[in-house]
Design an enzyme around this catalytic site. Structure first.
Site, short mmCIF file in Angstrom:
data_model
loop_
_atom_site.label_atom_id
_atom_site.label_comp_id
_atom_site.label_asym_id
_atom_site.label_seq_id
_atom_site.Cartn_x
_atom_site.Cartn_y
_atom_site.Cartn_z
N GLY A 145 0.84 -1.19 0.00
CA GLY A 145 0.00 0.00 0.00
C GLY A 145 0.87 1.24 0.00
O GLY A 145 2.07 1.15 0.30
N CYS A 181 5.32 -6.26 1.49
CA CYS A 181 5.72 -4.85 1.47
C CYS A 181 5.09 -4.09 2.64
O CYS A 181 5.39 -4.37 3.78
CB CYS A 181 5.40 -4.25 0.10
SG CYS A 181 6.23 -2.68 -0.18
N TYR A 182 4.16 -3.17 2.37
CA TYR A 182 3.51 -2.44 3.47
C TYR A 182 2.86 -3.43 4.44
O TYR A 182 2.87 -3.21 5.66
CB TYR A 182 2.46 -1.50 2.88
CG TYR A 182 1.70 -0.68 3.90
CD1 TYR A 182 2.32 0.32 4.63
CD2 TYR A 182 0.33 -0.91 4.11
CE1 TYR A 182 1.61 1.06 5.57
CE2 TYR A 182 -0.39 -0.17 5.05
CZ TYR A 182 0.26 0.82 5.77
OH TYR A 182 -0.44 1.56 6.69
N HIS A 228 7.83 -7.88 -4.00
CA HIS A 228 6.51 -8.18 -4.56
C HIS A 228 6.54 -9.51 -5.33
O HIS A 228 7.03 -9.56 -6.44
CB HIS A 228 6.07 -7.05 -5.50
CG HIS A 228 5.68 -5.82 -4.75
ND1 HIS A 228 4.42 -5.63 -4.25
CD2 HIS A 228 6.40 -4.74 -4.37
CE1 HIS A 228 4.36 -4.48 -3.60
NE2 HIS A 228 5.57 -3.92 -3.66
N GLU A 243 4.05 -11.00 -6.63
CA GLU A 243 2.95 -11.09 -7.59
C GLU A 243 3.31 -10.56 -8.98
O GLU A 243 2.60 -10.81 -9.94
CB GLU A 243 1.71 -10.36 -7.05
CG GLU A 243 1.83 -8.84 -6.89
CD GLU A 243 2.50 -8.39 -5.58
OE1 GLU A 243 3.24 -9.21 -4.98
OE2 GLU A 243 2.33 -7.23 -5.20
N ASP A 258 -19.28 -12.83 -21.64
CA ASP A 258 -19.83 -12.77 -20.28
C ASP A 258 -21.30 -13.20 -20.25
O ASP A 258 -21.69 -14.06 -19.46
CB ASP A 258 -19.70 -11.36 -19.69
CG ASP A 258 -18.29 -10.83 -19.78
OD1 ASP A 258 -17.37 -11.65 -20.00
OD2 ASP A 258 -18.09 -9.61 -19.65
N LYS A 312 -11.75 -12.11 -16.34
CA LYS A 312 -12.16 -12.45 -17.70
C LYS A 312 -11.61 -13.80 -18.17
O LYS A 312 -12.33 -14.60 -18.76
CB LYS A 312 -11.68 -11.35 -18.64
CG LYS A 312 -12.27 -11.40 -20.02
CD LYS A 312 -13.60 -10.72 -20.03
CE LYS A 312 -14.16 -10.57 -21.41
NZ LYS A 312 -15.38 -9.73 -21.36
#
Ligand code: XMP
Length: 512
Positions: A55, A82-83, A168, A170, A226, A368
């Site tokens: 964050g 991280c944060y 990070h 990710e 969708d 998606k």
């Protein structure tokens, strides 16, 4: 609910959604909750572990977002990123301070304890992506350092099932990051990776049956991925209690309306109302040249037609919609709302919120690509599964200026050529969209021995991750040449083809 889940508490990092996606890639259901979510919301998921996202705040600033108390009380494994790690350190009695040297970009992490479950099977030295101005300067009691980098003495820390990592995992720049997340999910939290398209379908079908009972459900089918997946899922759950309403506005591409009717009515045997309303839409568009006015006219007429058809079905209790997870995230997290507003005009072709139905949104927690996987599993044909995005107002925003039947016919012919050639070159999935636009511009040309004075087609092909930003696609010269040759030779009324080389921003993908 899925049998195993991990919750990500969102402290506002630009990467929060990415953490969710990476965990789900290991077939573990993962959901993003605002950091201050009440405990009941968190317990709804019966999570096996918690991830605290990064964050923008500083842990020691007054008023900085804090980890809710229940997180450290509930005895579940926690991974702070991280944060998130800094909060963990500070709230458990350690210390966080501004770094002498800020660390942005790639760093090399040296793993000090390779036997730790978090780093098991990973190299001792691994490239990691850093983005922080603060660091942990004192560990809370009982914690040990698991990794360091040149500028960050505490790049990873742990005590029992509590883990913190400063980098990070990710992002793609941390190549082993996805394995760190796998280790956390599988080895630390004990997940087994049972969440698949198949298990999602099973759970959804059960949930929908419970909710709907004997009630009637309607669904607006557009032919996009969708709404197609929603329709098939509902059909699998409640069969003939579902009626799909396909509003045929006459603004679709060549052959599309017939393909939708064929797939859903003939193949899947779904109750389908084919509301052929092209005359009404053309009437509404008559004389309108302003792009926003065209969008509003199409959107408004769509709602009218849909309501009329729904009324004919007698008492209907439920409306199924294809809302996806990114829209849910954007509308629930205050700090993310601005992104939602940018897209508001795209609700053209959607339904207003005040219709008298109970909403069913079975794709509410899917991204998606996950919707596509579910579509495949449900037997949706590949061309529908991988259908490129298509705007609600359809070809009305690709015929610049006034929309007439003649212009629509010209555009359909040119557009079919663009799509055919891109497909023939195997580039259909490489590009986000590739289509033709009919310009209200005439220019001089020569064909055979004669002078021509005819219209122009612009070809638009872009690459994009999410449609919010885009780059023009560098289509091979031969593909562009084939498109251009074929359009001027095969489409009457066109003597010039141009290629749009504008990125977004500053251009938009559609021309209107
Ligand atoms: P723009 O033109 O804003 O488009 O760059 C971004 C993406 O959104 C699609 N688009 C729409 N989709 N209803 C939709 O469902 C709409 O009114 C609409 N307008 C644009 C566009 O095709 C592109 O993929």
């Amino acid at each position: 609910m899925p049998t195993e889940a991990i919750v990500v508490l969102d402290f506002g990092s630009q990467y929060s959604q990415l953490i969710v996606r990476r965990v789900r890639e290991w077939h573990v259901y993962c959901e993003l909750l605002p950091y201050d979510s009440p405990q009941e919301e968190f317990q709804r998921l019966s999570p096996k572990g918690i991830i605290l996202s990064g964050g923008p705040a500083s842990a020691y600033e007054p008023g900085a977002p804090q980890v809710p108390e229940y997180v450290f009380r509930c005895r579940l494994p926690v991974l702070g990123i991280c944060y998130g790690m800094q909060l963990m350190a500070q709230q458990l009695g350690g210390q966080v301070m501004p770094s002498g040297k800020r660390e942005y970009g790639l760093a090399l992490a040296e793993i000090k304890d390779p036997s730790s479950p978090l780093f098991q099977g990973l190299p001792f030295l691994m490239p990691v992506w850093m983005s922080h101005g603060d660091q942990v300067t004192r560990l809370p009691a009982g914690f040990v350092v698991l990794a360091k980098t040149e500028n960050t003495p505490v790049a990873a820390m742990a005590r029992g099932d509590l883990y913190g990592i400063q980098f990070h995992p990710e992002v793609a720049h941390t190549p082993y990051g996805k394995y760190v997340l796998r280790n956390f999910a599988y080895d630390v939290c004990g997940c087994r990776g049972t969440w698949t398209a198949g298990s999602f379908i099973q759970e959804s079908v059960q949930r929908i049956r419970q909710q709907v009972g004997q009630g009637k459900v309607i669904c607006a089918l557009s032919g996009g991925v969708d709404s197609s997946v929603v329709a098939l899922l509902l059909h699998r759950a409640v069969g003939d209690q579902l009626t799909c309403i396909f509003v045929d506005n006459g603004l679709l591409r060549g052959g599309e309306a017939q393909a939708i009717v064929k797939a859903f009515r003939d193949n899947f045997r779904v109750n389908l109302v084919h509301a052929e309303a092209s005359g009404r839409f053309l009437q509404r568009l008559n004389g309108i040249t302003d792009p926003e006015a065209k969008r509003l006219a199409v959107g408004d007429e769509f709602i009218r037609v849909f309501k009329e058809e729904a009324d004919k079905l007698g008492h209907v209790e439920f409306l199924a919609q294809g809302t996806l997870y990114p829209d849910v995230i954007e509308s629930t997290a205050p700090e993310r709302r601005s992104a939602a507003r940018i897209k508001a005009h795209h609700n053209v072709g959607g339904l207003p919120a005040d219709l008298p139905f109970t909403l069913i949104e079975p794709l509410r927690y899917l991204f998606k690509d996950e919707v596509r996987a579910v579509g495949k599993e449900l037997g949706l044909p590949e061309d529908l599964v991988y259908r490129q995005p298509f705007p609600g107002p359809g070809l009305a925003v690709r015929v610049l200026g006034e929309v007439t039947p003649g212009k629509l016919e010209t555009l359909r012919a040119a557009d079919a050529i663009v799509r055919e050639e891109v497909q023939k070159a195997g580039l259909e999935r490489e590009v986000w969209q590739a289509f033709a636009v009919l310009l209200p511009v005439q220019s001089v040309g020569v064909m055979g021995d004669g002078r021509t004075y005819a219209h122009t087609i612009a070809v638009r092909a872009v690459t994009s991750e999410d449609g919010m930003t885009a780059d023009w696609a560098d289509l091979p010269r031969e593909v562009l040449a084939a498109i251009s040759n074929r359009i001027v030779n095969e489409v009457s009324g066109i003597n010039r083809v141009v290629y749009d080389i504008t990125s977004k921003p500053p251009g938009t993908i559609e021309w209107e």
